[in-house]
Design a protein around this motif. Sequence first.
Motif, PDB file in Angstrom:
ATOM      1  N   LEU A 146       0.684  -1.276   0.190  1.00 34.49           N
ATOM      2  CA  LEU A 146       0.260  -0.559   0.314  1.00 34.49           C
ATOM      3  C   LEU A 146       0.759   1.510  -0.045  1.00 34.49           C
ATOM      4  O   LEU A 146       0.781   2.656  -0.826  1.00 34.49           O
ATOM      5  N   GLU A 147       1.859   0.861   0.736  1.00 36.85           N
ATOM      6  CA  GLU A 147       2.543   2.333   0.916  1.00 36.85           C
ATOM      7  C   GLU A 147       3.524   3.160  -0.563  1.00 36.85           C
ATOM      8  O   GLU A 147       4.037   4.043  -1.113  1.00 36.85           O
ATOM      9  N   GLU A 148       3.507   1.381  -1.299  1.00 29.63           N
ATOM     10  CA  GLU A 148       4.640   2.496  -2.214  1.00 29.63           C
ATOM     11  C   GLU A 148       3.461   2.551  -3.509  1.00 29.63           C
ATOM     12  O   GLU A 148       3.758   3.245  -4.910  1.00 29.63           O
ATOM     13  N   ALA A 149       2.221   2.176  -3.171  1.00 26.87           N
ATOM     14  CA  ALA A 149       0.929   2.682  -4.608  1.00 26.87           C
ATOM     15  C   ALA A 149       0.680   4.390  -4.549  1.00 26.87           C
ATOM     16  O   ALA A 149       0.165   5.343  -3.741  1.00 26.87           O
ATOM     17  N   LYS A 150       1.516   4.987  -5.247  1.00 27.95           N
ATOM     18  CA  LYS A 150       0.840   6.413  -5.989  1.00 27.95           C
ATOM     19  C   LYS A 150       0.285   6.692  -6.925  1.00 27.95           C
ATOM     20  O   LYS A 150       0.589   6.072  -8.327  1.00 27.95           O
ATOM     21  N   ILE A 151      -0.077   7.089  -7.371  1.00 23.08           N
ATOM     22  CA  ILE A 151      -0.492   7.816  -8.455  1.00 23.08           C
ATOM     23  C   ILE A 151      -0.427   9.317  -8.980  1.00 23.08           C
ATOM     24  O   ILE A 151       0.068   9.934  -7.906  1.00 23.08           O
ATOM     25  N   SER A 152      -0.815   9.854  -9.877  1.00 15.40           N
ATOM     26  CA  SER A 152      -0.429  10.995 -10.470  1.00 15.40           C
ATOM     27  C   SER A 152      -1.411  12.095  -9.916  1.00 15.40           C
ATOM     28  O   SER A 152      -2.685  12.373  -9.718  1.00 15.40           O
ATOM     29  N   VAL A 153      -1.053  13.311  -9.712  1.00 19.85           N
ATOM     30  CA  VAL A 153      -1.997  13.944  -9.207  1.00 19.85           C
ATOM     31  C   VAL A 153      -2.146  14.814 -10.676  1.00 19.85           C
ATOM     32  O   VAL A 153      -3.361  15.648 -10.083  1.00 19.85           O
ATOM     33  N   LEU A 154      -2.313  14.652 -11.620  1.00 18.50           N
ATOM     34  CA  LEU A 154      -3.263  14.798 -12.035  1.00 18.50           C
ATOM     35  C   LEU A 154      -4.332  13.471 -13.162  1.00 18.50           C
ATOM     36  O   LEU A 154      -5.237  13.963 -13.475  1.00 18.50           O
ATOM     37  N   ASP A 155      -4.717  12.831 -12.196  1.00 17.93           N
ATOM     38  CA  ASP A 155      -5.690  11.376 -12.356  1.00 17.93           C
ATOM     39  C   ASP A 155      -7.168  12.113 -12.480  1.00 17.93           C
ATOM     40  O   ASP A 155      -7.236  12.856 -11.394  1.00 17.93           O
ATOM     41  N   ARG A 156      -7.392  12.015 -13.355  1.00 16.34           N
ATOM     42  CA  ARG A 156      -8.370  12.600 -12.767  1.00 16.34           C
ATOM     43  C   ARG A 156      -9.598  12.178 -12.159  1.00 16.34           C
ATOM     44  O   ARG A 156     -10.458  12.833 -11.761  1.00 16.34           O
ATOM     45  N   GLY A 157      -9.142  11.258 -11.570  1.00 16.57           N
ATOM     46  CA  GLY A 157     -10.084  10.922  -9.746  1.00 16.57           C
ATOM     47  C   GLY A 157      -9.858  12.071  -9.013  1.00 16.57           C
ATOM     48  O   GLY A 157     -10.664  12.418  -8.204  1.00 16.57           O
ATOM     49  N   PHE A 158      -8.446  12.753  -8.844  1.00 10.53           N
ATOM     50  CA  PHE A 158      -8.358  13.589  -8.161  1.00 10.53           C
ATOM     51  C   PHE A 158      -8.814  14.923  -8.305  1.00 10.53           C
ATOM     52  O   PHE A 158      -9.079  15.812  -7.845  1.00 10.53           O
ATOM     53  N   THR A 159      -8.548  15.127  -9.937  1.00  7.02           N
ATOM     54  CA  THR A 159      -8.827  16.665 -10.684  1.00  7.02           C
ATOM     55  C   THR A 159     -10.195  16.841 -10.425  1.00  7.02           C
ATOM     56  O   THR A 159     -11.158  17.773 -10.489  1.00  7.02           O
TER      57      THR A 159
END
Length: 281
Positions: A13-26
């Motif tokens: 889990l600690e290594e799971a990363k996604i982009s700040v431009l992921d549309r789930g985030f924005t």
Amino acid sequence: MSIVYLNGDFIPLEEAKISVLDRGFTFGDGVYEMIPVFSGKVFRLPEHVKRLQASLAAISLSLDYDNEKWHSLVNELSGLNNIKEDSAVYIQVTRGTGERNHLYQADFTPTVFIMFRPLPATNFAAGVSAVLHEDIRWKYCHIKAVTLLPNVLLKHYAKEKDGSHEAILSRDGYITEGAASNVFMVRNNTVITPPKDGRLLPGITRDLIVELLRESGYECREVQITEAELSGADEIWITSATVGIAPIVKIDGKQVGNGKPGPVWRAVNGLYQAFKTLPGE
Ligand code: PDD
């Protein structure tokens, strides 16, 4: 350490990363599922996968994961985490990463994330309280969208108002569902729950309860419930993957029925608890 699935990889889990431009985030541009796991067994997986596929189709998010792939991913992740206890599988799919623009491109690569989380131990045998609130959400509530800000605010409102567990919502005078649950009421031994349409999520627990009630001879009607009808109910319940069936004993500080969980709830909760332990379920 918990292992999660992210875009094809099984990683901590600690290594799971996604982009700040992921549309789930924005944009909150994605859908999800929450599937209960009882004694290590993933409950009603085909039904949850079917609803996930329906949510994906409803937002035109095409992903080449067929039912078999979802089943094998969830089962593999369960094995990797050595899941033996009650827990929940959370699946989230977003439209993927791209420059912030309301318009999306057909060639985006979706983000797919799966994790197992503990299911908080709950005991609703004494009943819980709820508040009524206008349904402030959009009109596509049949989609299990990650865009949950109204639900978050409503749940918080319920807790702040009088320590309530749930906000029961009404639109144009008709009950829709809870902020994170479906709603049932009982009047003169007849069970009533609102019909499935765009105003509410087609709950997997809801559907099972309707099935179990009818199989055991209860009259269960899927029709609209007015606020006035709800306030005259003998019993009110809420249902979801995480609470099961919880009796509501107070709404806006006013007792429901005699203020105690009712006999129909006891019967249906018994059926539901027994069903959970059936082999093959
Ligand atoms: N939510 N309605 C809403 C708005 C919900 O968020 C949920 C469940 C339900 C019940 O559906 P089911 O029986 O399939 O859990 C109805 C989950 C538990 C969540 O968001 O965590």
